[in-house]
Write a protein that holds these residues in place. Structure first.
Motif, mmCIF file in Angstrom:
data_model
loop_
_atom_site.group_PDB
_atom_site.id
_atom_site.type_symbol
_atom_site.label_atom_id
_atom_site.label_comp_id
_atom_site.label_asym_id
_atom_site.label_seq_id
_atom_site.Cartn_x
_atom_site.Cartn_y
_atom_site.Cartn_z
ATOM 1 N N ASP A 295 0.818 -1.210 0.000
ATOM 2 C CA ASP A 295 0.000 0.000 0.000
ATOM 3 C C ASP A 295 0.851 1.259 0.000
ATOM 4 N N HIS A 296 0.562 2.163 -0.947
ATOM 5 C CA HIS A 296 1.128 3.521 -0.937
ATOM 6 C C HIS A 296 2.655 3.500 -0.962
ATOM 7 N N ASN A 297 3.224 2.771 -1.927
ATOM 8 C CA ASN A 297 4.673 2.728 -2.121
ATOM 9 C C ASN A 297 5.055 3.363 -3.446
ATOM 10 N N TRP A 298 6.298 3.834 -3.529
ATOM 11 C CA TRP A 298 6.914 4.254 -4.797
ATOM 12 C C TRP A 298 7.803 3.085 -5.232
ATOM 13 N N ILE A 299 7.506 2.514 -6.407
ATOM 14 C CA ILE A 299 8.110 1.266 -6.839
ATOM 15 C C ILE A 299 8.746 1.468 -8.211
ATOM 16 N N ALA A 300 9.999 1.042 -8.371
ATOM 17 C CA ALA A 300 10.669 1.212 -9.666
ATOM 18 C C ALA A 300 11.740 0.147 -9.856
ATOM 19 N N GLY A 301 11.776 -0.441 -11.044
ATOM 20 C CA GLY A 301 12.867 -1.320 -11.427
ATOM 21 C C GLY A 301 12.581 -2.789 -11.249
ATOM 22 N N GLY A 302 13.538 -3.606 -11.700
ATOM 23 C CA GLY A 302 13.394 -5.050 -11.701
ATOM 24 C C GLY A 302 13.007 -5.556 -13.075
ATOM 25 N N ALA A 303 12.942 -6.883 -13.218
ATOM 26 C CA ALA A 303 12.440 -7.459 -14.464
ATOM 27 C C ALA A 303 10.962 -7.107 -14.595
ATOM 28 N N TYR A 304 10.181 -7.450 -13.577
ATOM 29 C CA TYR A 304 8.861 -6.875 -13.353
ATOM 30 C C TYR A 304 8.949 -6.118 -12.044
ATOM 31 N N ALA A 305 8.284 -4.969 -11.966
ATOM 32 C CA ALA A 305 8.363 -4.184 -10.737
ATOM 33 C C ALA A 305 7.733 -4.930 -9.559
ATOM 34 N N LEU A 306 6.642 -5.676 -9.842
ATOM 35 C CA LEU A 306 5.958 -6.422 -8.796
ATOM 36 C C LEU A 306 5.632 -7.824 -9.284
ATOM 37 N N TYR A 307 6.053 -8.826 -8.525
ATOM 38 C CA TYR A 307 5.606 -10.203 -8.724
ATOM 39 C C TYR A 307 4.523 -10.469 -7.687
ATOM 40 N N GLY A 308 3.318 -10.854 -8.163
ATOM 41 C CA GLY A 308 2.136 -10.818 -7.324
ATOM 42 C C GLY A 308 1.765 -12.083 -6.590
ATOM 43 N N GLY A 309 2.596 -13.128 -6.597
ATOM 44 C CA GLY A 309 2.315 -14.303 -5.792
ATOM 45 C C GLY A 309 1.935 -15.540 -6.559
ATOM 46 N N ASP A 310 1.462 -15.385 -7.818
ATOM 47 C CA ASP A 310 1.161 -16.503 -8.709
ATOM 48 C C ASP A 310 -0.117 -17.233 -8.292
ATOM 49 N N LYS A 311 -0.384 -18.356 -8.943
ATOM 50 C CA LYS A 311 -1.601 -19.125 -8.696
ATOM 51 C C LYS A 311 -1.659 -19.573 -7.236
ATOM 52 N N GLY A 312 -2.841 -19.503 -6.679
ATOM 53 C CA GLY A 312 -3.024 -19.897 -5.283
ATOM 54 C C GLY A 312 -2.844 -18.758 -4.305
ATOM 55 N N ALA A 313 -2.243 -17.667 -4.716
ATOM 56 C CA ALA A 313 -2.044 -16.536 -3.806
ATOM 57 C C ALA A 313 -3.391 -15.967 -3.374
ATOM 58 N N ASN A 314 -3.516 -15.651 -2.092
ATOM 59 C CA ASN A 314 -4.775 -15.120 -1.589
ATOM 60 C C ASN A 314 -4.514 -14.101 -0.490
ATOM 61 N N GLY A 315 -5.471 -13.209 -0.321
ATOM 62 C CA GLY A 315 -5.308 -12.153 0.679
ATOM 63 C C GLY A 315 -4.246 -11.145 0.302
ATOM 64 N N ILE A 316 -4.033 -10.920 -1.014
ATOM 65 C CA ILE A 316 -3.012 -9.972 -1.478
ATOM 66 C C ILE A 316 -3.707 -8.665 -1.838
ATOM 67 N N LYS A 317 -3.380 -7.594 -1.149
ATOM 68 C CA LYS A 317 -4.016 -6.296 -1.364
ATOM 69 C C LYS A 317 -2.964 -5.309 -1.868
ATOM 70 N N VAL A 318 -3.134 -4.870 -3.110
ATOM 71 C CA VAL A 318 -2.199 -3.931 -3.737
ATOM 72 C C VAL A 318 -2.980 -2.660 -4.036
ATOM 73 N N THR A 319 -2.713 -1.603 -3.274
ATOM 74 C CA THR A 319 -3.539 -0.401 -3.345
ATOM 75 C C THR A 319 -2.706 0.879 -3.320
ATOM 76 N N ASP A 320 -3.105 1.830 -4.146
ATOM 77 C CA ASP A 320 -2.596 3.209 -4.086
ATOM 78 C C ASP A 320 -1.080 3.312 -4.215
ATOM 79 N N ASN A 321 -0.481 2.495 -5.081
ATOM 80 C CA ASN A 321 0.965 2.537 -5.314
ATOM 81 C C ASN A 321 1.295 3.313 -6.573
ATOM 82 N N VAL A 322 2.482 3.921 -6.588
ATOM 83 C CA VAL A 322 2.999 4.606 -7.762
ATOM 84 C C VAL A 322 4.135 3.772 -8.344
ATOM 85 N N PHE A 323 3.989 3.367 -9.604
ATOM 86 C CA PHE A 323 5.019 2.610 -10.305
ATOM 87 C C PHE A 323 5.789 3.584 -11.200
ATOM 88 N N SER A 324 7.041 3.820 -10.840
ATOM 89 C CA SER A 324 7.825 4.854 -11.514
ATOM 90 C C SER A 324 8.458 4.333 -12.797
#
Length: 366
Positions: A295-324
């Motif tokens: 929540d509410h992060n400034w995020i930049a860089g990497g192969a992908y900026a965010l890896y979201g947990g893949d299949k089976g991931a649950n309870g993942i809340k991604v909100t109000d972030n800035v991807f630079s």
């Protein structure tokens, strides 16, 4: 979408030419990082640090556990609607830099007081309730104790980690500190791996810290990571002869507690040829990824900026972030988000945007 592939990095976006470099200031000197703080050049802080530089601290390691002084975190949220930048802590629309929009940088993180040198080398901490305050440590801390606090301290490591919490222990807090390393001096073929590592099953708090150099800077399945500035990650070839994958924050899954990643600046400038993985890497390496708030992060860089947990991931809340776009047009070299489980129970994607104001829709996991 494997994180273990590498290609040539994409060109910097034209947006970078528009950034106004205002009043860049490095944090307390790192013995390992470049004195020019290349990542800090992306920051245009609107104000000085909220943490006043006070008088010299006590250098007695044993103190009453108490509640260490900590600065409040801004509470404002960015929106996905393009428009002029808001006040610090309340970004809205396009954002030129983390500091200009109230995100952490070198001025708002790290020790607030003078430090006293302590050449500890490898130090095993075995005293419950220990408070280490005001130390300038050359070495690393391996924590075999409960309720240990490290505050207003600098750690310059040449080991696997800066601070490590061992299994079976709890209550580690790392606040208002600088954690860095000496490239070429660590045991993993000259590299260093983790600034703060949580090997246990309880939460670790890391707040208002300036973190650099380590390949996987903040490594934990559960914790409270807030108001930190992670930057200048240094890639290296590990003992296996491969580039070490790099992440500003990494979690391997299998956690039973909560991982909260809130109001941080997370920069991974590593090139794709040198092992870039993510700015936030939620990987199902050891089990299902669950119960993570980004929540509410400034995020930049990497192969992908965010890896979201893949299949089976649950309870993942991604909100109000800035991807630079400061390193890549899509924030990450291959894209913004990978392995997002859109149908996972309790998964939420809301109000995330690029630094130029464009809203983001994640790719579904495949």
């Amino acid at each position: 979408m494997s994180r273990r592939i590498s290609r040539s990095p994409l060109a910097w976006p034209l947006l970078a030419a528009l950034l106004a470099l205002v009043g860049v200031a490095c944090s307390a000197s790192h013995q390992s990082a470049s004195p020019h703080c290349p990542d800090a050049k992306q920051s245009c802080p609107a104000s000085a640090s909220s943490a006043a530089r006070g008088a010299g601290p006590s250098t007695t390691a044993r103190e009453a556990p108490g509640s260490p002084t900590a600065s409040p975190s801004p509470t404002g949220q960015p929106t996905a609607t393009a428009g002029p930048s808001g006040a610090p802590g309340k970004p809205a629309g396009a954002c030129a830099s983390p500091g200009a929009c109230g995100f952490p940088d070198a001025r708002t993180t790290g020790p607030r007081t003078p430090l006293k040198p302590h050449k500890t080398g490898y130090l095993a901490v075995r005293t419950n309730g220990l408070v280490i305050r005001g130390w300038d440590i050359t070495g690393s801390l391996d924590v075999y104790a409960n309720d240990v606090t490290v505050i207003d301290t600098r750690i310059t490591s040449d080991s696997w980690w800066g601070i490590n919490l061992r299994p079976g222990y709890h209550g580690l807090r790392v606040l208002h500190s600088t954690i860095t390393a000496v490239p070429g001096k660590g045991p993993d073929n000259g590299g260093v791996d983790y600034a703060v590592s949580n090997m246990g099953g309880s939460s670790v708090e890391v707040g208002w810290c300036d973190v650099s150099v380590f390949g996987d800077a903040l490594s934990m399945g559960q914790g409270d990571l807030h108001d930190n500035y992670v930057h200048d990650i240094v890639p290296f070839i590990n003992q296996g002869g491969e580039w070490q994958h790099t992440d500003a924050v990494i979690s391997g899954g299998g956690n039973t507690g909560q991982l909260i990643i809130r109001h941080n600046t997370l920069l991974n400038p590593t090139s794709l040829k040198q092992g870039a993985s993510g700015s936030i890497g939620l990987f199902a390496d050891t089990g299902v990824v669950r119960n993570v708030t980004v929540d509410h992060n400034w995020i930049a860089g990497g192969a992908y900026a965010l890896y979201g947990g893949d299949k089976g991931a649950n309870g993942i809340k991604v909100t109000d972030n800035v991807f630079s776009t400061q390193y890549h047009p899509a924030s990450g070299g291959y894209g913004t988000v990978a392995h997002w489980n859109a149908g996972g129970t309790g998964n939420v994607w809301r109000n995330n945007r690029m630094s130029d104001g464009r809203p983001i829709q994640p790719e579904p996991s495949s």
